[in-house]
Structures are given as structure tokens and as C-alpha cells.
Design a protein around this motif. Structure first.
Motif, short mmCIF file in Angstrom:
data_model
loop_
_atom_site.label_atom_id
_atom_site.label_comp_id
_atom_site.label_asym_id
_atom_site.label_seq_id
_atom_site.Cartn_x
_atom_site.Cartn_y
_atom_site.Cartn_z
N GLU A 5 0.81 -1.22 0.00
CA GLU A 5 0.00 0.00 0.00
C GLU A 5 0.84 1.27 0.00
OE1 GLU A 5 0.24 -1.56 4.28
OE2 GLU A 5 -0.05 -2.37 2.25
N THR A 39 5.27 13.35 -6.37
CA THR A 39 4.27 14.41 -6.21
C THR A 39 3.40 14.54 -7.46
OG1 THR A 39 5.74 15.62 -4.72
CG2 THR A 39 3.93 16.85 -5.70
N LEU A 45 2.43 12.28 -9.26
CA LEU A 45 1.48 11.16 -9.29
C LEU A 45 0.32 11.35 -8.33
CD1 LEU A 45 4.07 8.22 -9.35
CD2 LEU A 45 2.81 9.17 -11.29
N GLY A 46 0.30 12.49 -7.65
CA GLY A 46 -0.76 12.73 -6.68
C GLY A 46 -0.54 12.00 -5.38
N LEU A 47 0.71 11.60 -5.12
CA LEU A 47 1.04 10.85 -3.90
C LEU A 47 1.79 11.75 -2.94
CD1 LEU A 47 2.34 7.62 -5.67
CD2 LEU A 47 0.14 7.89 -4.52
N ALA A 49 -0.13 3.48 -8.79
CA ALA A 49 -0.25 4.94 -8.69
C ALA A 49 -1.43 5.49 -9.48
CB ALA A 49 1.04 5.60 -9.19
N TRP A 50 -1.94 4.72 -10.44
CA TRP A 50 -2.92 5.25 -11.39
C TRP A 50 -4.15 5.88 -10.72
CZ3 TRP A 50 -2.84 7.10 -15.97
CH2 TRP A 50 -4.02 7.31 -16.68
N PRO A 51 -4.77 5.27 -9.72
CA PRO A 51 -5.97 5.90 -9.13
C PRO A 51 -5.70 7.31 -8.61
CG PRO A 51 -5.78 3.63 -8.40
CD PRO A 51 -4.49 3.96 -9.10
N HIS A 52 -4.48 7.55 -8.14
CA HIS A 52 -4.13 8.89 -7.66
C HIS A 52 -3.65 9.78 -8.82
CE1 HIS A 52 -4.12 7.22 -3.56
NE2 HIS A 52 -3.50 6.19 -4.09
N ALA A 53 -2.96 9.16 -9.78
CA ALA A 53 -2.28 9.93 -10.82
C ALA A 53 -3.19 10.34 -11.97
CB ALA A 53 -1.12 9.11 -11.37
N GLU A 54 -4.26 9.60 -12.20
CA GLU A 54 -5.09 9.83 -13.39
C GLU A 54 -5.54 11.29 -13.54
OE1 GLU A 54 -9.00 7.94 -15.68
OE2 GLU A 54 -8.59 7.43 -13.57
N THR A 96 2.69 3.06 -2.02
CA THR A 96 3.08 3.24 -3.42
C THR A 96 4.21 4.25 -3.57
OG1 THR A 96 0.84 2.69 -4.14
CG2 THR A 96 2.25 3.84 -5.72
#
Length: 247
Positions: A94, A235, A237-239, A155-160, A96
Motif C-alpha cells: 500500500e 508528487t 502522481l498525486g502521492l 499509482a494510477w488511481p491517484h495519478a489519473e 506506493t
């Protein structure tokens, strides 16, 4: 009779061990010659001279120079895949951001510890070398590609929401790469595969500049520069960037 069989097994084991040691020395000498004279310095006759072997003897280990180069690429790429996977897997699934940073840091550390190997796997072509059908190290390449794809998928769910407005189609990619991505992550769009390639490019770019000496006159802190780039990557990637993880 039993004593003779045991002695035979021990003899075979000893011969196998000596053969493995000689094979490892041949590969080490090849990499040293490459570091001193570039990739074209790898030749079986030159290695034989360095090791005090006859040309005929070394051909008993590697039939051709291309066989040796293929073995080197396979071994080195496999070791790199082992290294980055172990760094990633040391952190929970979890995390990421931490896993992206760990993979990137292990990639740089390996490249700096094995610059000749990095050049052989990723950079310098060897004149006249014929790559085997399917590639020199298809399994290691598959693992490396899958690892980056897995990081992009996580990462995709955050990065999209942060992706550039570019319309991607599966036909934009190599068919084998696209098929593998869809098999591993059927829920993801082709834009996620593009993200994986961009992750690889950002991880690879500064490391390549550093290995080839292009940063030497530009900064005294290439590691700090790389860390800043990887934190910016995370960052983007929205993480949330992990403060405790060092690339």
C-alpha cells in the motif's frame, strides 16, 4: 566400488566448481576490459591473454564472443531486476510512494556500483554483436517492465487526474508490451502504460547522465539532484512524498 563412485562425484563437483570459478573470472575480466577500453575491447583472445589461458581453452567456456556478451547481459540484467524488486518489496504494497522511491534508489545504486554493466545493458552497442532472437535477457527485461508497470498501476488511481490531455490508444505501443500490460492490468487504459514509460524515463534519465559522466562538472551532489527529481515524480502522481525514504 562405493569409494570409487564417491570419488567420482567429488571429482565432478570439483571440476564443476573450478569451471564456474573460471567462467566468473572470464566475465569479470571482460567487464574490466570494457571499463578500460569500451565495449569493443571485449574479445575472447584478449581475455585469454589477461588470464594466461590459451585461446583454445577459453573457447571451451564460450564458443564465441557473442555468447559471452549475451551471458554478461543476462547475468547483469537479472542482478539488476533482483535488486530493484527486493528494494520495492521491502515496503508494504500500500506504500506506493515509498515503493516508487525505493525502486528508483536501488536502480541508481546498482548503476553506480556497476557502471560497465549499466552501459552494456542500456547503452553502448558492441560492434558486430548479434542479439539473439527474443533478446539477450528476455526474462530480466520482462521483470523490469512488469515492475514499472505495477508501480504505474498502483499509482494510477491517484495519478489519473494529473495526466496531460493526450489521447492514447493501445496501437501507440509495441504490441507485445501492450498485450503484457493488458494481461497484467486489464482494468487500466493505455494512458497508464504511457505513464509507466514516463516513470521509467524519469528514473533512467539522470542516472544515465551520471553514469556517463555528464553531471560531473554540473553538480557536486548528483544524489541530491536525483532525490529531488524522484520526489517531484512522486508528487506528480498525486502521492504524498515519503520523507524517510532515500533514493
Amino acid at each position: 566400488m562405493e569409494h570409487s563412485a564417491t570419488a567420482g562425484r567429488q571429482g565432478l563437483t570439483r571440476r564443476a566448481r573450478l569451471r564456474a570459478e573460471t567462467s566468473a573470472e572470464i566475465k569479470a575480466v571482460a567487464l574490466r576490459l570494457m571499463s578500460e577500453g569500451g565495449p569493443d575491447a571485449i574479445s575472447l583472445r584478449a581475455i585469454a591473454r589477461e588470464m594466461g589461458m590459451t585461446a583454445g581453452a577459453i573457447y571451451g567456456y564460450y564458443a564465441t564472443r557473442d555468447d559471452l556478451i549475451t551471458t554478461l547481459v543476462r547475468d547483469l540484467y537479472g542482478a539488476l531486476a533482483d535488486t530493484v524488486e527486493a528494494a520495492r518489496d521491502a515496503l508494504p504494497a500500500e506504500d506506493t510512494a515509498g515503493r516508487v522511491m525505493a525502486w528508483a534508489g536501488a536502480f541508481r545504486d546498482w548503476a553506480l556500483a556497476h557502471p560497465e554493466g549499466f552501459r552494456l545493458v542500456y547503452g553502448d552497442p558492441v560492434a558486430g554483436y548479434q542479439v539473439p532472437e527474443g533478446g539477450a535477457a528476455p526474462e530480466a527485461e520482462r521483470r523490469a517492465c512488469a515492475g514499472i508497470s505495477d508501480l504505474a498501476a498502483a499509482a494510477w488511481p491517484h495519478a489519473e487526474p494529473f495526466q496531460p490531455a493526450v489521447a492514447w490508444d493501445w496501437s501507440d505501443f509495441d504490441p507485445h508490451l501492450a498485450d503484457a500490460a493488458r494481461a497484467d492490468h486489464p482494468e487500466l487504459p493505455p494512458a497508464a502504460l504511457a505513464l509507466g514509460l514516463r516513470l521509467w524515463g524519469r528514473m533512467h534519465g539522470l542516472v544515465s547522465l551520471e553514469v556517463y559522466g555528464h553531471l560531473r562538472t554540473q553538480t557536486t551532489e548528483p544524489g541530491k539532484l536525483y532525490r529531488a527529481e524522484m520526489l517531484a515524480l512522486v508528487t506528480s502522481l498525486g502521492l504524498a512524498a515519503p520523507d524517510a525514504v532515500r533514493p
